[in-house]
Design an enzyme around this catalytic site. Structure first.
Site, PDB file in Angstrom:
ATOM      1  N   CYS A   1      23.451  -0.605  65.428  1.00  0.00           N
ATOM      2  CA  CYS A   1      22.305  -1.090  64.657  1.00  0.00           C
ATOM      3  C   CYS A   1      21.172  -0.069  64.707  1.00  0.00           C
ATOM      4  O   CYS A   1      20.569   0.273  63.701  1.00  0.00           O
ATOM      5  CB  CYS A   1      21.853  -2.441  65.184  1.00  0.00           C
ATOM      6  SG  CYS A   1      21.389  -2.440  66.924  1.00  0.00           S
TER       7      CYS A   1
ATOM      8  N   ALA B   1      20.704 -10.077  71.179  1.00  0.00           N
ATOM      9  CA  ALA B   1      21.639  -9.202  71.892  1.00  0.00           C
ATOM     10  C   ALA B   1      22.768 -10.045  72.442  1.00  0.00           C
ATOM     11  O   ALA B   1      22.579 -10.815  73.379  1.00  0.00           O
ATOM     12  CB  ALA B   1      20.927  -8.468  73.018  1.00  0.00           C
ATOM     13  N   GLY B   2      23.917  -9.935  71.846  1.00  0.00           N
ATOM     14  CA  GLY B   2      25.068 -10.748  72.237  1.00  0.00           C
ATOM     15  C   GLY B   2      25.716 -10.244  73.509  1.00  0.00           C
ATOM     16  O   GLY B   2      25.325  -9.214  74.049  1.00  0.00           O
ATOM     17  N   PRO B   3      26.723 -10.992  73.982  1.00  0.00           N
ATOM     18  CA  PRO B   3      27.395 -10.617  75.234  1.00  0.00           C
ATOM     19  C   PRO B   3      28.032  -9.225  75.178  1.00  0.00           C
ATOM     20  O   PRO B   3      28.065  -8.526  76.187  1.00  0.00           O
ATOM     21  CB  PRO B   3      28.465 -11.708  75.411  1.00  0.00           C
ATOM     22  CG  PRO B   3      28.455 -12.539  74.184  1.00  0.00           C
ATOM     23  CD  PRO B   3      27.222 -12.247  73.418  1.00  0.00           C
TER      24      PRO B   3
END
Lengths: 290, 333
Positions: free
Chosen positions: A125, A157-159
């Site tokens: 990103c 912010a994902g895992p």
């Protein structure tokens, strides 16, 4: 009008947001959403009238109608799927950090890559948000060193990002050189838990060899317009400012809110970039030149 | 009485106050002096940790690996350590740094983001380093929320968890509450890191020790970001008066502060209006010198910039947002 049919592997947040973006597309038609287990994402896709499968990459590889595939899984999954998709002749947009194929930042190097690429890696990103600016500055001022700071809301912010944060900094820094044209580079990522969540901010610092302020401003301006063509929420919070041989630019990304909230500008921009690139590839397929 | 471990960070947090200008000669003198005075832990990196040398945080005058190499031979009894913030530095940086034969590493995250350091902590533990989980800006969340985050580190088997009051915003009773909640809820020891923006670094450090903290961060002369840290030679003397064992020769430590550190300071470590504002508004202490630069660049009062940064809840490492805020304020004028 005829459209190119697409499949998405990975019905999570990224895959679902891609699906919503494809619904608005001129040249792409959503056909199949595939995962490896039953999930909310598959259920949603089915309710929206699309094919669904729990057979993973196989489901799209075996469908001759599908020409373009988005891989929204994980790096190990894409490493396994890439040969299957290649064998089946699919053109793949890889949202993972696997980097099987070359990095693509649509407004910078999609044309350059030509028609032979069948696996496009979407970098990160932060890369999508900053590489174009570095490239624009490099084009007129020769960037010796590029440094970026991407700050994103903790909620977005994902895992995957959390478990391997080094992957973000290393991949982004690499793309600043390979695609952006900087001689050396550094990338920093910050997670901010503020409520309401902060919008994604990207600070770009460049040390330049030829500081022509007017040329830099013009080049950055033109690049911002090119980005906005496929990332509507992209804007400059701080236009180029100059201190000695340093140029500083701060860009913000407000998510389109297709499926994910506006504060997920980080997820939005990488999806916008993938769909933007796929749109152009699809146009070439439809014209019969690819 | 319990042993209190003094963790010296004159050459890490103190690096902010000298704009990351340490030389090999300076670190040799400081590290050698601290080691001889019996300080158990000596930390040395860029103020923003390993890999911090950058436009965003300021470039180091001398590469931190060269500084570590210079310090290594004179650190004979203490553990020589580094700090790293995942997102700024990487495991690759750690890997390279291990060639300098460091003994300890502290991995720092914002107080709500402990999980981003899991891979780095595992790496450090696997390689036999004394490993510390370090939570920053701990004034921003409750004691219970803090405990949840600290448990992520504890479960990984860290040697202790350090709580950093990075803004120097906490009052003694808050320090007591947070430290004791962690002391009771964790299997590993707890440490505390103060900033003196509200003149509470010493009082808060004592409160932490009395609440059960076994590690306390200090710097010689209090040299550090904002109004500085807890002053090491003073804390060692106070703990001695209170009957705590620190293993430190307080006269020798006083001499290191007076004869080696004080002469290299760029300015006295006082609480002026801007550093008071850091504590008052809850702003990351290392923003101070960058805010001065932005104030000059955009012709604004540093105090106003800092207050706005506090209002926007900017966290450690967001030095770039100082320019963002200052630019916006200058446009509205």
């Amino acid at each position: 009008m005829e459209k190119v049919k697409v499949g998405i592997i990975g019905p999570g947040n990224i895959g679902t947001d891609l699906m919503f973006k494809i619904l608005k597309s001129k040249n792409l038609e959503m056909k199949t959403m595939t995962g490896i287990v039953e999930s909310e994402g598959l259920k949603r896709a089915k309710e929206m009238g699309f094919n669904v499968s729990t057979e993973g990459a196989k489901a799209v590889a075996e469908d001759p109608e599908i020409k373009i595939v988005f891989e929204a899984t994980s790096a190990p999954a894409h490493l396994a799927n890439a040969p299957i998709l290649k064998e089946a002749g699919k053109i793949c947009f890889d949202m993972t950090p696997a980097a099987v194929g070359p990095y693509v930042v649509p407004c910078v190097n999609l044309d350059e890559l030509g028609d032979d690429v069948d696996d496009y890696n979407m970098v990160t990103c932060g890369g999508q948000a900053t590489v174009p600016i570095v490239s624009a500055i490099n084009a007129v001022a020769d960037v010796e060193y590029a440094e970026i700071v991407a700050s994103i809301s903790s909620k977005s912010a994902g895992p995957g990002t959390r478990a391997n944060i080094d992957e973000f900094t290393q991949t982004t820094a690499h793309a600043l050189k390979v695609v952006g044209g900087a001689d050396t580079s550094k990338a920093i990522i910050i997670l901010n838990p503020a409520e309401p969540p902060v919008m994604m901010a990207n600070t770009i610092y460049c040390r330049v060899k030829n500081k022509d302020e007017e040329a830099i401003k013009k080049s950055v301006d033109e690049m911002v317009k090119k980005i906005q063509a496929y990332v509507p929420g992209y804007s400059l919070r701080v236009p180029p400012i100059f201190d000695d041989d340093r140029v500083t630019v701060i860009a913000q990304v407000i998510g389109a809110g297709d499926f994910l909230p506006e504060y997920s500008g980080n997820l939005d921009i990488i999806n916008c970039a993938a769909v933007g690139a796929a749109e152009i590839v699809a146009e070439r397929i439809l014209k019969g030149v690819r | 009485m319990a042993k209190i471990n003094i963790y010296d960070t004159t050459m890490r947090d103190g690096s902010h106050a000298v704009s990351h200008s340490y030389t090999e000669e300076q670190v040799r003198a400081i590290a050698g002096g601290l080691d001889e005075a019996g300080v158990g832990f000596i930390e040395l990196t860029h103020g923003d940790g390993l890999g911090g040398s950058s436009y965003n945080y300021g470039f180091s005058k001398v590469n931190e690996l060269d500084l570590l190499r210079a310090a290594r031979p004179v650190v004979k009894n203490a553990k020589l350590g580094i700090l790293m913030i995942p997102g700024v530095g990487t495991i690759e940086d750690l890997e390279v740094c291990r060639e300098t034969e460091i003994d300890a590493v502290r991995l720092a995250t914002h107080c709500t983001e402990a999980d981003v350091a899991i891979q780095h902590i595992k790496y450090a533990k696997k390689n036999g380093l004394f490993t510390v989980g370090f939570l920053m800006m701990v004034h921003m969340i409750s004691a219970e929320e803090l405990l949840e985050q600290a448990k992520i580190f504890d479960d990984l088997g860290v040697d202790y968890v350090n709580l950093a009051d990075s803004s120097g915003h906490m009052l003694p009773h808050e320090v007591s509450e947070k430290v004791s909640t962690l002391v009771n809820g964790l299997s590993c020891p707890v440490g505390y890191h103060a900033h003196n923006n509200l003149a509470l670094a010493m009082g808060n450090s004592i409160a932490a020790v009395e609440a059960g903290a076994q590690y306390v961060d200090v710097t010689c002369r209090g040299l550090g970001a904002g109004a500085g840290n807890c002053q090491g030679e003073v804390l060692a003397s106070v703990l001695d008066m209170m009957g705590y064992e620190t293993g430190i020769d307080i006269y020798k430590l006083q001499d290191v502060a007076e004869e080696i550190v004080e002469p290299l300071m760029h300015r006295p470590q006082t609480i002026n209006t801007s550093s008071l504002m850091l504590g008052y508004a809850g702003v990351y202490s290392s923003f101070l010198l960058h805010a001065y630069k932005a104030a000059e660049r955009f012709d604004l009062p540093a105090r106003d910039i800092l207050f706005e940064l506090g209002k926007r809840k900017m966290v450690g490492g967001q030095e770039d947002m100082i320019v963002d805020v200052a630019y916006e304020m200058s446009q509205k004028r």
